[in-house]
Scaffold this motif. Sequence first.
Motif, PDB file in Angstrom:
ATOM      1  N   ALA A  68      12.145  -0.489 -20.319  1.00 49.41           N
ATOM      2  CA  ALA A  68      11.103   0.497 -20.036  1.00 49.41           C
ATOM      3  C   ALA A  68      10.685   0.489 -18.565  1.00 49.41           C
ATOM      4  CB  ALA A  68       9.889   0.250 -20.930  1.00 49.41           C
ATOM      5  N   ALA A  69      10.561  -0.687 -17.970  1.00 48.25           N
ATOM      6  CA  ALA A  69      10.142  -0.766 -16.561  1.00 48.25           C
ATOM      7  C   ALA A  69      11.203  -0.159 -15.636  1.00 48.25           C
ATOM      8  CB  ALA A  69       9.869  -2.209 -16.175  1.00 48.25           C
ATOM      9  N   VAL A  70      12.463  -0.414 -15.916  1.00 47.74           N
ATOM     10  CA  VAL A  70      13.544   0.129 -15.093  1.00 47.74           C
ATOM     11  C   VAL A  70      13.640   1.636 -15.272  1.00 47.74           C
ATOM     12  CG1 VAL A  70      16.051   0.120 -14.721  1.00 47.74           C
ATOM     13  CG2 VAL A  70      14.842  -2.027 -15.108  1.00 47.74           C
ATOM     14  N   ARG A  71      13.531   2.108 -16.506  1.00 44.49           N
ATOM     15  CA  ARG A  71      13.625   3.554 -16.748  1.00 44.49           C
ATOM     16  C   ARG A  71      12.467   4.319 -16.127  1.00 44.49           C
ATOM     17  NH1 ARG A  71      17.565   5.648 -20.242  1.00 44.49           N
ATOM     18  NH2 ARG A  71      16.221   7.422 -20.615  1.00 44.49           N
ATOM     19  N   SER A  72      11.291   3.705 -16.046  1.00 44.84           N
ATOM     20  CA  SER A  72      10.172   4.410 -15.419  1.00 44.84           C
ATOM     21  C   SER A  72      10.280   4.356 -13.898  1.00 44.84           C
ATOM     22  CB  SER A  72       8.837   3.847 -15.883  1.00 44.84           C
ATOM     23  OG  SER A  72       8.670   2.526 -15.411  1.00 44.84           O
ATOM     24  N   ALA A  73      10.776   3.250 -13.335  1.00 45.86           N
ATOM     25  CA  ALA A  73      10.931   3.144 -11.881  1.00 45.86           C
ATOM     26  C   ALA A  73      12.103   3.989 -11.387  1.00 45.86           C
ATOM     27  CB  ALA A  73      11.139   1.693 -11.479  1.00 45.86           C
ATOM     28  N   GLN A 110       9.051  13.734   2.294  1.00 41.46           N
ATOM     29  CA  GLN A 110       9.438  12.809   3.365  1.00 41.46           C
ATOM     30  C   GLN A 110      10.816  12.217   3.116  1.00 41.46           C
ATOM     31  OE1 GLN A 110       7.274  11.994   0.943  1.00 41.46           O
ATOM     32  NE2 GLN A 110       7.811   9.939   0.256  1.00 41.46           N
ATOM     33  N   GLY A 111      11.367  12.369   1.934  1.00 43.05           N
ATOM     34  CA  GLY A 111      12.669  11.814   1.584  1.00 43.05           C
ATOM     35  C   GLY A 111      12.538  10.838   0.434  1.00 43.05           C
ATOM     36  N   ILE A 112      13.399   9.835   0.425  1.00 41.89           N
ATOM     37  CA  ILE A 112      13.392   8.822  -0.632  1.00 41.89           C
ATOM     38  C   ILE A 112      13.068   7.478   0.007  1.00 41.89           C
ATOM     39  CG2 ILE A 112      14.805   7.639  -2.358  1.00 41.89           C
ATOM     40  CD1 ILE A 112      16.521  10.189  -2.467  1.00 41.89           C
ATOM     41  N   TRP A 113      12.122   6.782  -0.588  1.00 38.62           N
ATOM     42  CA  TRP A 113      11.775   5.433  -0.156  1.00 38.62           C
ATOM     43  C   TRP A 113      12.060   4.494  -1.313  1.00 38.62           C
ATOM     44  CZ3 TRP A 113       6.254   6.054   2.377  1.00 38.62           C
ATOM     45  CH2 TRP A 113       6.360   6.874   3.506  1.00 38.62           C
ATOM     46  N   LEU A 114      12.863   3.452  -1.078  1.00 38.71           N
ATOM     47  CA  LEU A 114      13.230   2.478  -2.097  1.00 38.71           C
ATOM     48  C   LEU A 114      12.725   1.104  -1.667  1.00 38.71           C
ATOM     49  CD1 LEU A 114      16.998   3.475  -2.410  1.00 38.71           C
ATOM     50  CD2 LEU A 114      15.141   4.274  -3.849  1.00 38.71           C
ATOM     51  N   ARG A 115      11.935   0.470  -2.523  1.00 37.60           N
ATOM     52  CA  ARG A 115      11.466  -0.875  -2.194  1.00 37.60           C
ATOM     53  C   ARG A 115      11.989  -1.860  -3.234  1.00 37.60           C
ATOM     54  NH1 ARG A 115       5.681  -3.737  -1.958  1.00 37.60           N
ATOM     55  NH2 ARG A 115       6.429  -5.677  -1.050  1.00 37.60           N
ATOM     56  N   LEU A 116      13.027  -2.570  -2.857  1.00 41.74           N
ATOM     57  CA  LEU A 116      13.643  -3.555  -3.737  1.00 41.74           C
ATOM     58  C   LEU A 116      13.678  -4.939  -3.102  1.00 41.74           C
ATOM     59  CD1 LEU A 116      16.492  -1.222  -4.941  1.00 41.74           C
ATOM     60  CD2 LEU A 116      14.521  -1.949  -6.263  1.00 41.74           C
ATOM     61  N   GLU A 166       0.817  -1.213   0.000  1.00 42.82           N
ATOM     62  CA  GLU A 166       0.000   0.000   0.000  1.00 42.82           C
ATOM     63  C   GLU A 166       0.848   1.259   0.000  1.00 42.82           C
ATOM     64  OE1 GLU A 166      -2.722  -0.236   3.259  1.00 42.82           O
ATOM     65  OE2 GLU A 166      -3.381  -2.249   2.701  1.00 42.82           O
ATOM     66  N   LEU A 167       2.053   1.173   0.571  1.00 43.41           N
ATOM     67  CA  LEU A 167       2.938   2.338   0.635  1.00 43.41           C
ATOM     68  C   LEU A 167       3.735   2.539  -0.644  1.00 43.41           C
ATOM     69  CD1 LEU A 167       4.431   1.957   4.229  1.00 43.41           C
ATOM     70  CD2 LEU A 167       2.792   3.666   3.454  1.00 43.41           C
ATOM     71  N   VAL A 168       4.477   1.499  -1.031  1.00 41.97           N
ATOM     72  CA  VAL A 168       5.367   1.568  -2.192  1.00 41.97           C
ATOM     73  C   VAL A 168       5.279   0.244  -2.946  1.00 41.97           C
ATOM     74  CG1 VAL A 168       7.749   1.930  -2.969  1.00 41.97           C
ATOM     75  CG2 VAL A 168       6.973   3.008  -0.864  1.00 41.97           C
ATOM     76  N   PRO A 169       4.912   0.274  -4.222  1.00 43.76           N
ATOM     77  CA  PRO A 169       4.899  -0.979  -4.991  1.00 43.76           C
ATOM     78  C   PRO A 169       6.310  -1.574  -5.080  1.00 43.76           C
ATOM     79  CG  PRO A 169       3.755   0.772  -6.170  1.00 43.76           C
ATOM     80  CD  PRO A 169       4.436   1.407  -5.001  1.00 43.76           C
ATOM     81  N   PHE A 170       6.373  -2.899  -5.198  1.00 38.59           N
ATOM     82  CA  PHE A 170       7.657  -3.584  -5.283  1.00 38.59           C
ATOM     83  C   PHE A 170       8.433  -3.096  -6.507  1.00 38.59           C
ATOM     84  CE2 PHE A 170      10.455  -7.128  -6.419  1.00 38.59           C
ATOM     85  CZ  PHE A 170      11.113  -7.294  -5.203  1.00 38.59           C
ATOM     86  N   GLY A 171       9.728  -2.825  -6.335  1.00 35.33           N
ATOM     87  CA  GLY A 171      10.589  -2.382  -7.424  1.00 35.33           C
ATOM     88  C   GLY A 171      10.424  -0.917  -7.776  1.00 35.33           C
TER      89      GLY A 171
END
Length: 183
Positions: free
Chosen positions: A112-117, A56-62, A44-49
């Motif tokens: 394309a998926a990496v460049r958009s994420a 709030q800063g940077i949130w990374l979900r990997l 709900e917060l950050v989709p995977f990848g």
Amino acid sequence: MHDVLRRTSATDADGYLTGPLGLRLDEEFIPLSAVHIPSSDLDELVPFGQRISGPQGIWLRLWPETLWVSGTPPQSQHSCVDISDAQTCMRLRGVEALHFLANYCTTDLHDAAVRSARVVRTQIGHYSAVLWWESTRDIHIVVARSLAQSFCDHMRSLALRHDPTNSTQNLRSVAPTAPNRRG
């Protein structure tokens, strides 16, 4: 009386990489925390990848149940651990920064998926790294602090031998429909 521990640089990365591309590699301190949240709540917060940047800063979900946070962590009752001292953040800047890394990463940075994420967990040589960027000219690279100096030496050797005019040196071909690498 307690001694105050001062943070020291993990590398000697402090300027331009020798080579034809005019890239700059610097070490910078970015406070990072790992927040462990069940994947159902984290979805709900950050989709995977994905990466979220904002006030709030940077949130990374990997990772499935881990969120890397630089800034304010999400309001939760889950464990939050400071991982700043275990990681070193490098910053690679220059017109060809993303294209240069694309030649040496195990992940297709032009996908394309990496460049958009604009975030990816990958290998550069034998180094595990997390990359994220706002612009293809300014890339953040996070590597383990214990490998940081070796990683910088590796980047220097890649920059020295990289010849953008030699097509046989490109480890991955760029599709004709790929976006302009200078943008």
